[in-house]
Design a protein around this motif. Structure first.
Motif, PDB file in Angstrom:
ATOM      1  N   TYR A   1       1.433  -1.275   0.142  1.00 64.15           N
ATOM      2  CA  TYR A   1      -0.187   0.101  -0.206  1.00 64.15           C
ATOM      3  C   TYR A   1       1.053   0.915  -0.131  1.00 64.15           C
ATOM      4  CZ  TYR A   1      -3.745  -3.790   1.909  1.00 64.15           C
ATOM      5  OH  TYR A   1      -3.981  -4.676   2.541  1.00 64.15           O
TER       6      TYR A   1
ATOM      7  N   THR B   1       3.993   0.946   2.127  1.00 67.52           N
ATOM      8  CA  THR B   1       4.040  -0.097   2.762  1.00 67.52           C
ATOM      9  C   THR B   1       4.424  -1.575   2.109  1.00 67.52           C
ATOM     10  OG1 THR B   1       2.466   1.932   3.983  1.00 67.52           O
ATOM     11  CG2 THR B   1       2.726  -1.045   5.279  1.00 67.52           C
TER      12      THR B   1
ATOM     13  N   ALA C   1       3.103  -4.202   3.043  1.00 65.15           N
ATOM     14  CA  ALA C   1       2.078  -5.541   3.564  1.00 65.15           C
ATOM     15  C   ALA C   1       2.232  -6.641   3.605  1.00 65.15           C
ATOM     16  CB  ALA C   1       0.584  -5.147   3.547  1.00 65.15           C
TER      17      ALA C   1
ATOM     18  N   PRO D   1       1.301 -11.168  14.380  1.00 60.36           N
ATOM     19  CA  PRO D   1       0.620 -10.041  15.615  1.00 60.36           C
ATOM     20  C   PRO D   1      -0.070  -9.343  14.235  1.00 60.36           C
ATOM     21  CG  PRO D   1       3.399  -9.363  14.687  1.00 60.36           C
ATOM     22  CD  PRO D   1       2.662 -11.537  14.399  1.00 60.36           C
ATOM     23  N   ASN D   2      -0.276  -7.813  15.389  1.00 59.54           N
ATOM     24  CA  ASN D   2      -0.684  -6.764  14.680  1.00 59.54           C
ATOM     25  C   ASN D   2      -0.038  -5.859  13.132  1.00 59.54           C
ATOM     26  OD1 ASN D   2      -1.839  -6.232  17.929  1.00 59.54           O
ATOM     27  ND2 ASN D   2      -3.477  -7.034  15.742  1.00 59.54           N
ATOM     28  N   GLY D   3      -0.964  -5.840  12.472  1.00 57.21           N
ATOM     29  CA  GLY D   3      -0.582  -5.310  11.145  1.00 57.21           C
ATOM     30  C   GLY D   3       0.694  -6.745  10.391  1.00 57.21           C
ATOM     31  N   ALA D   4       0.978  -8.085  10.420  1.00 54.43           N
ATOM     32  CA  ALA D   4       1.851  -8.941  10.096  1.00 54.43           C
ATOM     33  C   ALA D   4       1.058  -8.831   8.533  1.00 54.43           C
ATOM     34  CB  ALA D   4       1.307  -9.978  10.907  1.00 54.43           C
ATOM     35  N   GLY D   5       0.401  -8.822   8.355  1.00 56.58           N
ATOM     36  CA  GLY D   5      -0.201  -8.671   6.791  1.00 56.58           C
ATOM     37  C   GLY D   5      -1.405  -9.587   6.581  1.00 56.58           C
ATOM     38  N   LYS D   6      -1.607 -10.340   7.278  1.00 60.74           N
ATOM     39  CA  LYS D   6      -3.136 -11.921   7.321  1.00 60.74           C
ATOM     40  C   LYS D   6      -4.128 -11.149   7.156  1.00 60.74           C
ATOM     41  CE  LYS D   6      -2.878 -12.120  12.138  1.00 60.74           C
ATOM     42  NZ  LYS D   6      -2.378 -10.702  13.037  1.00 60.74           N
ATOM     43  N   THR D   7      -4.937 -10.379   7.292  1.00 63.81           N
ATOM     44  CA  THR D   7      -5.628  -9.914   6.416  1.00 63.81           C
ATOM     45  C   THR D   7      -5.736  -9.310   5.479  1.00 63.81           C
ATOM     46  OG1 THR D   7      -7.009  -8.843   8.263  1.00 63.81           O
ATOM     47  CG2 THR D   7      -8.082  -7.951   6.959  1.00 63.81           C
ATOM     48  N   THR D   8      -4.448  -8.568   4.401  1.00 66.49           N
ATOM     49  CA  THR D   8      -4.058  -8.176   3.394  1.00 66.49           C
ATOM     50  C   THR D   8      -4.330  -9.510   2.288  1.00 66.49           C
ATOM     51  OG1 THR D   8      -2.806  -5.682   4.276  1.00 66.49           O
ATOM     52  CG2 THR D   8      -2.866  -7.448   2.086  1.00 66.49           C
TER      53      THR D   8
ATOM     54  N   HIS E   1      -6.054 -14.913  17.081  1.00 66.19           N
ATOM     55  CA  HIS E   1      -5.088 -14.155  18.278  1.00 66.19           C
ATOM     56  C   HIS E   1      -5.408 -14.853  18.507  1.00 66.19           C
ATOM     57  CE1 HIS E   1      -3.587 -10.889  15.799  1.00 66.19           C
ATOM     58  NE2 HIS E   1      -4.679 -10.217  15.540  1.00 66.19           N
TER      59      HIS E   1
END
Ligand SMILES: Nc1ncnc2c1ncn2[C@@H]1O[C@H](COP(=O)(O)OP(=O)(O)OP(=O)(O)O)[C@@H](O)[C@H]1O
Length: 264
Positions: free
Chosen positions: A25, A28, A30, A49-56, A204
């Motif tokens: 992005y 970034t 991701a 962890p948060n922001g690791a790229g799972k949702t992406t 998580h």
């Protein structure tokens, strides 16, 4: 391909493969060129962890985001070149509960079934089955915007499952779902996996992942740091301890001394 052909995935052939998949992005990165193979007929956990790229990653798998580079195959079907064929093999529970929430639960499931090309009678039968199994019976006549977070998650889970896909992609499926409902959902998913279905889930909840998943991948800063069976990944630690280690350890919390001096 016919429905019969779709159902006939060779045992042991992957439900999902990612090769060199990247997404940025702006500046970034991701997801930075990941390879994954999710075998059919199991729960597979995607951790990080948060922001690791799972949702992406899950958004690219479900076709909501286009990768910058790389290839995604769903049950052997290339998502980029054959998106319709690939998507009909998948049911998706996205991370944010964005849906057509001015519809009632029943209308949402009907609409989903129609989009999936199902016959109205089959949609009605499955809606009744899913509503019974997920304790949504009384809520089906109400608009989804009036549901609690857990009820919204359950109706969206029902929408993901209604066309009996081969692969379920679930982003935090148990967040906001009460323990009794979570146990019921797990029972449904266990039977689905036992009959050859595949569940790719991001959560998580380490205890849950450790309990249900056969394999896991740990994503940190857009890269797969570890992949394997749960036992291989955790070694002699608990999965939670190993996760913390891979995510960079606990570190020292400094600079919040002001929090211990209360204001009047
Ligand atoms: N739409 C967007 N625009 C810009 N940056 C984004 C966007 N979506 C995600 N990112 C960034 O991409 C990186 C990965 O985010 P992503 O949501 O995939 O992480 P995640 O592993 O799902 O995190 P969490 O566990 O907190 O949900 C983060 O640095 C995030 O800030």
């Amino acid at each position: 391909m016919t429905e019969a052909e779709i159902r006939e995935t060779e045992p042991g052939s992957p439900a999902l493969t990612l090769q060199g998949v990247s997404k940025s992005y702006g500046g970034t990165h991701a997801v930075a060129g990941i390879d994954l193979e999710v075998p059919a007929g199991m729960y597979y956990g995607l951790l990080g962890p948060n922001g690791a790229g799972k949702t992406t990653t899950l958004s690219m798998i479900s076709g909501l985001l286009r990768p910058d580079r790389g290839e995604i195959r769903v049950c052997g079907v290339d998502l980029r070149t054959h998106p319709r064929d690939a998507k009909k093999r998948m049911g998706v529970l996205p991370d944010r509960l964005r849906t057509f929430d001015r519809l009632t639960g029943r209308q949402l499931l009907y609409y989903t079934g129609m989009l999936r090309g199902m016959k109205p009678g089959v949609v009605a039968d499955r809606t009744a089955d899913l509503a019974g199994a997920l304790d949504l019976g009384d809520a089906l006549g109400r608009v989804v915007s009036d549901y609690s977070a857990g009820m919204t998650k359950k109706v969206m889970l029902a929408a993901a499952m209604i066309h009996s896909p081969q692969l379920l992609v679930l982003d935090e499926p148990f967040e906001a779902v009460d323990p009794a409902s979570a146990a019921k959902v797990l029972e449904i998913l266990d039977a689905y996996v036992a009959s050859g279905g595949t569940v790719l889930l991001s959560s998580h909840g380490m205890d849950l992942i450790e309990k249900v998943c056969t394999r896991v991948a740990v994503l940190v800063a857009g890269q797969v740091l570890e992949e394997g069976t749960v036992d291989e990944v955790k070694g002699d630690l608990t999965l939670e301890q190993r996760f913390v280690e891979l995510a960079g350890g606990l570190g020292e919390v400094e600079g919040l001394e002001w929090l211990h001096t209360f204001s009047d």
